[in-house]
Scaffold this active site. Sequence first.
Site, PDB file in Angstrom:
ATOM      1  N   GLN A  21       4.223 -25.927   1.326  1.00 23.58           N
ATOM      2  CA  GLN A  21       3.851 -24.842   2.246  1.00 23.58           C
ATOM      3  C   GLN A  21       3.270 -23.624   1.516  1.00 23.58           C
ATOM      4  O   GLN A  21       2.821 -22.683   2.151  1.00 23.58           O
ATOM      5  CB  GLN A  21       5.072 -24.402   3.075  1.00 23.58           C
ATOM      6  CG  GLN A  21       5.544 -25.448   4.078  1.00 23.58           C
ATOM      7  CD  GLN A  21       4.572 -25.654   5.246  1.00 23.58           C
ATOM      8  OE1 GLN A  21       3.788 -24.756   5.599  1.00 23.58           O
ATOM      9  NE2 GLN A  21       4.601 -26.829   5.855  1.00 23.58           N
ATOM     10  N   GLY A  61       2.203 -34.838   0.378  1.00 19.90           N
ATOM     11  CA  GLY A  61       3.477 -34.200   0.048  1.00 19.90           C
ATOM     12  C   GLY A  61       4.645 -35.171   0.040  1.00 19.90           C
ATOM     13  O   GLY A  61       5.514 -35.101  -0.838  1.00 19.90           O
ATOM     14  N   THR A  62       4.673 -36.074   0.996  1.00 22.31           N
ATOM     15  CA  THR A  62       5.790 -37.018   1.085  1.00 22.31           C
ATOM     16  C   THR A  62       5.855 -37.886  -0.172  1.00 22.31           C
ATOM     17  O   THR A  62       6.921 -38.057  -0.770  1.00 22.31           O
ATOM     18  CB  THR A  62       5.635 -37.906   2.340  1.00 22.31           C
ATOM     19  OG1 THR A  62       5.642 -37.050   3.485  1.00 22.31           O
ATOM     20  CG2 THR A  62       6.748 -38.926   2.453  1.00 22.31           C
ATOM     21  N   CYS A  87       7.704 -33.125  11.867  1.00 21.73           N
ATOM     22  CA  CYS A  87       8.349 -34.421  11.683  1.00 21.73           C
ATOM     23  C   CYS A  87       9.564 -34.576  12.581  1.00 21.73           C
ATOM     24  O   CYS A  87       9.948 -35.675  12.917  1.00 21.73           O
ATOM     25  CB  CYS A  87       8.785 -34.581  10.235  1.00 21.73           C
ATOM     26  SG  CYS A  87       7.594 -33.911   9.120  1.00 21.73           S
ATOM     27  N   SER A  97       0.166 -30.631  -0.975  1.00 22.13           N
ATOM     28  CA  SER A  97      -0.512 -31.526  -0.036  1.00 22.13           C
ATOM     29  C   SER A  97      -1.757 -30.837   0.526  1.00 22.13           C
ATOM     30  O   SER A  97      -1.680 -29.713   1.029  1.00 22.13           O
ATOM     31  CB  SER A  97       0.461 -31.848   1.102  1.00 22.13           C
ATOM     32  OG  SER A  97      -0.157 -32.656   2.059  1.00 22.13           O
ATOM     33  N   ALA A  98      -2.911 -31.526   0.460  1.00 25.93           N
ATOM     34  CA  ALA A  98      -4.184 -30.871   0.790  1.00 25.93           C
ATOM     35  C   ALA A  98      -4.336 -30.470   2.255  1.00 25.93           C
ATOM     36  O   ALA A  98      -4.988 -29.468   2.560  1.00 25.93           O
ATOM     37  CB  ALA A  98      -5.339 -31.793   0.397  1.00 25.93           C
ATOM     38  N   HIS A  99      -3.719 -31.238   3.172  1.00 23.64           N
ATOM     39  CA  HIS A  99      -3.985 -30.919   4.589  1.00 23.64           C
ATOM     40  C   HIS A  99      -3.288 -29.647   5.047  1.00 23.64           C
ATOM     41  O   HIS A  99      -3.510 -29.166   6.163  1.00 23.64           O
ATOM     42  CB  HIS A  99      -3.645 -32.106   5.507  1.00 23.64           C
ATOM     43  CG  HIS A  99      -2.186 -32.388   5.712  1.00 23.64           C
ATOM     44  ND1 HIS A  99      -1.524 -31.965   6.833  1.00 23.64           N
ATOM     45  CD2 HIS A  99      -1.276 -33.050   4.965  1.00 23.64           C
ATOM     46  CE1 HIS A  99      -0.253 -32.374   6.769  1.00 23.64           C
ATOM     47  NE2 HIS A  99      -0.087 -33.039   5.640  1.00 23.64           N
ATOM     48  N   THR A 123      -6.289 -47.368  -7.004  1.00 26.16           N
ATOM     49  CA  THR A 123      -7.636 -46.816  -7.097  1.00 26.16           C
ATOM     50  C   THR A 123      -7.656 -45.415  -6.481  1.00 26.16           C
ATOM     51  O   THR A 123      -7.131 -45.201  -5.385  1.00 26.16           O
ATOM     52  CB  THR A 123      -8.640 -47.738  -6.363  1.00 26.16           C
ATOM     53  OG1 THR A 123      -8.561 -49.026  -6.982  1.00 26.16           O
ATOM     54  CG2 THR A 123     -10.053 -47.212  -6.432  1.00 26.16           C
TER      55      THR A 123
HETATM   56  N1  PLP Z   1       7.231 -30.889   2.219  1.00 27.78           N
HETATM   57  C1  PLP Z   1       7.081 -29.871   3.082  1.00 27.78           C
HETATM   58  C2  PLP Z   1       7.755 -28.570   2.807  1.00 27.78           C
HETATM   59  C3  PLP Z   1       6.276 -30.040   4.219  1.00 27.78           C
HETATM   60  O1  PLP Z   1       6.128 -29.020   5.063  1.00 27.78           O
HETATM   61  C4  PLP Z   1       5.663 -31.292   4.443  1.00 27.78           C
HETATM   62  C5  PLP Z   1       4.863 -31.513   5.667  1.00 27.78           C
HETATM   63  O2  PLP Z   1       5.094 -30.931   6.703  1.00 27.78           O
HETATM   64  C6  PLP Z   1       5.839 -32.318   3.494  1.00 27.78           C
HETATM   65  C7  PLP Z   1       6.645 -32.078   2.396  1.00 27.78           C
HETATM   66  C8  PLP Z   1       5.168 -33.646   3.657  1.00 27.78           C
HETATM   67  O3  PLP Z   1       3.808 -33.523   3.367  1.00 27.78           O
HETATM   68  P1  PLP Z   1       2.736 -34.614   3.870  1.00 27.78           P
HETATM   69  O4  PLP Z   1       2.548 -34.380   5.327  1.00 27.78           O
HETATM   70  O5  PLP Z   1       1.507 -34.334   3.069  1.00 27.78           O
HETATM   71  O6  PLP Z   1       3.314 -35.954   3.562  1.00 27.78           O
END
Ligand code: PLP
Length: 398
Positions: free
Chosen positions: A192, A78-79, A338, A212-214, A250
Amino acid sequence: MNSDDGNGKLIYLDHASTTPMRSEAFDAMLPFMRSHFGNPSSIHDVGQQARKAVDESREKISTLLGARSSEIVFTSGGTESDNAAIKGAAFAMKSYGNHIITTQIEHHAVLHSCQQLERFGYEVTYLPVNVHGMVDIEDVKNAIKPTTILISIMMANNEIGTIQPISEIVEEVNLKSEEIGHKIIVHSDAVQCVGTLPIDFKSIGIDMLSASAHKFQGPRGIGLLIIKRNTPFEPLLIGGGQERDRRSGTENVPGIVGMSKALELAVIEQNENNKKTIYLRNKIIFEILNSVENSYLNGDTHNRLPNNVSLCFDKVEGETILLGLNFAGIFASSGSACSSASIEPSHVLLAIGRSEELARSALRISLGATTEIEDIDYLVQILSGLIHKMRSMPIMAD
Ligand code: PLP
């Protein structure tokens, strides 16, 4: 109950932070870490085996999310997706203007990307939200000016669960865009939502979407950015030209395969899981608000993620609640993961009008597919007891 380490029950209620990877995703990934280890760019059979897996995963994911397979760009999560979307669109649109619109409640991946762009001469409007965390469409319309090139508004908030009316916002943006004579790119951070809410990229009408997969029981370190065909985009990572020149490097083949398996199952199970989760979520909200005096729900009651409960309590510290819950084998969060290491009150809670003191008491409970009613009964009993006890301690009293 989630799990038992031999010393009693362990209840994981921090799924907005990350989820346990499901075994089907893990099993699907294993061959691509062992025998099928090839680089998809290699033309020999081992490489082509990996290429086939990436192509099939891309096809599956695009169908599940209502996008074209060529619009899916695999990222590290996601980041990265948020960074690539914001900076990639801002760089590519520079000749049309330098103005970006976002909200005060975005994830730091979006907010800090915007702040970085401000240091490079871009201008950013950070829109306020109302007490429920909703963006006002009129505010979006009024903020647009001839130099506006990008709007980034999250689909659902990671701390308070509020879901934004993205499609309605897009309609207004498109009208404004015609007025000012150039495209305004609309990005939405759906980290989310993907896996939890039905997503049809095409009908939502946005130009870019992060996932984001996790967050949906897939592996960590893999995510995606959907970039609508013909959207101006300058890649952040350049090199070997993978992902149609939009993200070099890759490919993380096991991650991609694991993500597509996890998403497939999440979508199949979505309705059933949400029914159960919404019931449990509402049960927590009802029972805590009724049993704990001066407790408050953060976020919108209706437009809310099925698995999110965000609460504030007068005269208690969120960190102390978390430690007390942890001691009882319940794992939750004080805000977003975070910011949990920081003592700063959450920017999201301040944006919805909570005082600094109340924001410091925040507790986020996020449910998952394995959360059961007994977990919730136990949580409510422990949490209400804990808060009553904390408030009765001399140090907590006035
Ligand atoms: N955006 C949102 C709304 C999130 O909740 C998060 C992670 O908590 C992220 C971005 C970042 O995702 P990642 O942990 O996969 O970098």
